[in-house]
Enzyme design. Structure first.
Site, mmCIF file in Angstrom:
data_model
loop_
_atom_site.group_PDB
_atom_site.id
_atom_site.type_symbol
_atom_site.label_atom_id
_atom_site.label_comp_id
_atom_site.label_asym_id
_atom_site.label_seq_id
_atom_site.Cartn_x
_atom_site.Cartn_y
_atom_site.Cartn_z
ATOM 1 N N ALA A 32 -12.254 -1.577 2.981
ATOM 2 C CA ALA A 32 -11.434 -2.797 3.096
ATOM 3 C C ALA A 32 -10.661 -2.726 4.410
ATOM 4 O O ALA A 32 -9.436 -2.840 4.457
ATOM 5 C CB ALA A 32 -10.506 -2.966 1.905
ATOM 6 N N HIS A 37 -6.954 0.647 10.335
ATOM 7 C CA HIS A 37 -8.063 1.599 10.306
ATOM 8 C C HIS A 37 -8.760 1.663 11.663
ATOM 9 O O HIS A 37 -9.109 2.731 12.157
ATOM 10 C CB HIS A 37 -9.098 1.164 9.276
ATOM 11 C CG HIS A 37 -8.591 1.060 7.878
ATOM 12 N ND1 HIS A 37 -8.362 -0.137 7.256
ATOM 13 C CD2 HIS A 37 -8.264 2.017 6.972
ATOM 14 C CE1 HIS A 37 -7.945 0.074 6.034
ATOM 15 N NE2 HIS A 37 -7.868 1.357 5.836
HETATM 16 N N1 LIG Z 1 -1.204 -0.044 9.033
HETATM 17 C C1 LIG Z 1 -1.728 1.184 9.245
HETATM 18 N N2 LIG Z 1 -1.393 1.882 10.357
HETATM 19 C C2 LIG Z 1 -1.896 3.125 10.571
HETATM 20 N N3 LIG Z 1 -2.768 3.741 9.724
HETATM 21 C C3 LIG Z 1 -3.113 3.066 8.601
HETATM 22 C C4 LIG Z 1 -2.622 1.768 8.300
HETATM 23 N N4 LIG Z 1 -3.157 1.367 7.105
HETATM 24 C C5 LIG Z 1 -3.943 2.379 6.684
HETATM 25 N N5 LIG Z 1 -3.910 3.400 7.571
HETATM 26 C C6 LIG Z 1 -4.585 4.684 7.443
HETATM 27 O O1 LIG Z 1 -5.955 4.496 7.225
HETATM 28 C C7 LIG Z 1 -6.462 5.556 6.421
HETATM 29 C C8 LIG Z 1 -7.166 4.956 5.251
HETATM 30 O O2 LIG Z 1 -6.224 4.316 4.400
HETATM 31 P P1 LIG Z 1 -6.709 3.341 3.232
HETATM 32 O O3 LIG Z 1 -8.159 3.174 3.284
HETATM 33 O O4 LIG Z 1 -6.078 3.753 1.963
HETATM 34 O O5 LIG Z 1 -6.121 2.005 3.729
HETATM 35 P P2 LIG Z 1 -4.747 1.382 3.355
HETATM 36 O O6 LIG Z 1 -4.543 0.213 4.212
HETATM 37 O O7 LIG Z 1 -3.727 2.466 3.350
HETATM 38 O O8 LIG Z 1 -4.993 0.897 1.927
HETATM 39 P P3 LIG Z 1 -3.966 0.930 0.754
HETATM 40 O O9 LIG Z 1 -3.656 -0.481 0.495
HETATM 41 O O10 LIG Z 1 -4.786 1.609 -0.279
HETATM 42 O O11 LIG Z 1 -2.786 1.723 1.195
HETATM 43 C C9 LIG Z 1 -5.246 6.379 5.990
HETATM 44 O O12 LIG Z 1 -5.101 7.516 6.820
HETATM 45 C C10 LIG Z 1 -4.098 5.409 6.204
HETATM 46 O O13 LIG Z 1 -2.866 6.057 6.446
#
Ligand SMILES: Nc1ncnc2c1ncn2[C@@H]1O[C@H](COP(=O)(O)OP(=O)(O)OP(=O)(O)O)[C@@H](O)[C@H]1O
Ligand SMILES: CC(C)(CO)[C@@H](O)C(=O)[O-]
Ligand code: BAL
Length: 284
Positions: A32, A37
């Site tokens: 997602a 990311h």
């Molecule tokens: N806004 C952001 N800035 C920097 N890194 C991010 C951000 N959002 C997610 N990440 C990083 O991306 C990686 C994957 O996270 P994940 O796939 O859980 O996405 P998420 O946006 O954190 O989703 P969730 O809604 O589950 O928190 C993790 O290391 C997370 O810290």
């Protein structure tokens, strides 16, 4: 971009990638994908010759009443975004490939995981530590990239890698990337898409009131009073509840009741329209 869905496919694809030499970065995700990311991927590409991204919605880090089933899954779109960013290999296992029948191991973490999301989500960080340890063993990256958006998670992963001696050869370096935010300051998150238009507008109160609390604390306000004001203003601004709003030591994540000379972090988790949002910011 190659895509591997089984360990054999991953090993074969990695052998081909590594045959040409060069360094390898790992960017673990649950898919997602959004600009947050992709920022990790871009940092990984700057640092290493090849980038491997993983997409795995890890069931062991979701609690019984959480959003595992509802969590957004969009592999085709995610794959296209990763390919456009120059990712060499997508590791996208199914649950069976990650946790084959007979899987009986779980890594238990404590210390940095005890408070905040560790208390609010029992077992969450054990699930995170277990899957990230597996990802490190499967990929053996030179560098692994995680977001500071999940600040406590990053601290847990660093502690796990240190304690299990994973820093060599399983992973050479664990890199934290600053939080990527929307124009109104809301931290990008896969869960933001759950928000109704009204709740999305109100969610901007989270970064806004966190900044106000930090300004008050840095100006000498009582920490307890500043945190209570933050919680009150979030609820007044449309949040249903606050799981926690805490000042913590930036390294140990030990809760603080006053601003120390050492770096500190404001950590918040709050719920709006049934969606749990987290954020954190540096203090001092
Ligand atoms: N806004 C952001 N800035 C920097 N890194 C991010 C951000 N959002 C997610 N990440 C990083 O991306 C990686 C994957 O996270 P994940 O796939 O859980 O996405 P998420 O946006 O954190 O989703 P969730 O809604 O589950 O928190 C993790 O290391 C997370 O810290
Ligand atoms: C690090 C991670 C990919 C482990 O499932 C997940 O917790 C996430 O996406 O932050
Ligand atoms: N990035 C956070 C993953 C989770 O909430 O499980």
């Amino acid at each position: 971009m190659q895509t591997a869905t089984t360990l054999d496919m991953l090993r074969n694809a990695q052998a081909g990638l590594r045959a040409g030499g060069g360094s390898v970065a790992l960017v673990p995700t649950m898919g997602a994908l959004h600009e947050g990311h992709l920022t990790l991927v871009r940092e990984a590409r700057k640092a290493c010759d090849h980038v491997i991204a993983s997409i795995f919605v890890n069931p062991t880090q979701f609690g019984p009443n959480e959003d595992l089933d509802a969590y957004p899954r969009q592999l085709a779109e995610d794959s296209a975004m990763l390919e456009a960013e120059g990712v060499a290999l997508l590791w996208a296992p199914g649950v069976e490939a990650m946790y084959p029948s007979g899987f009986v191991t779980s890594i238990s973490v404590s210390g940095v995981s005890d408070n905040f999301c560790g208390a609010a989500r029992p077992g969450h960080f054990d699930g995170v530590a277990t899957v990230v340890c597996k990802l490190f063993n499967q990929v053996m990256p030179d560098k692994a990239f995680f977001g500071e958006k999940d600040y406590q998670q990053l601290a847990v992963i660093r502690a796990m890698a240190r304690d299990l001696d994973l820093t060599r050869p399983h992973v050479q370096d664990i890199i934290g990337v600053p939080t990527v935010r929307e124009a109104d300051g809301l931290a990008m998150s896969s869960r933001n898409r759950y928000l109704s238009p009204e709740d999305r507008a109100n969610a901007a109160a989270l970064p806004r009131e966190m900044k106000a609390a930090i300004a008050a604390i840095e100006a000498g306000a009582d920490v307890g009073n500043a945190l209570a004001t933050l919680e009150r203003r979030l609820v007044e601004g449309g949040f249903a509840s606050v799981d926690y709003a805490a000042l913590a030591d930036a390294q140990s994540l030990a809760p603080l009741t006053s601003l120390p000379p050492a770096p500190a972090r404001l950590l918040v988790a709050a719920r709006i329209g049934g969606t749990r949002l987290i954020d954190n910011m540096a203090v001092g």
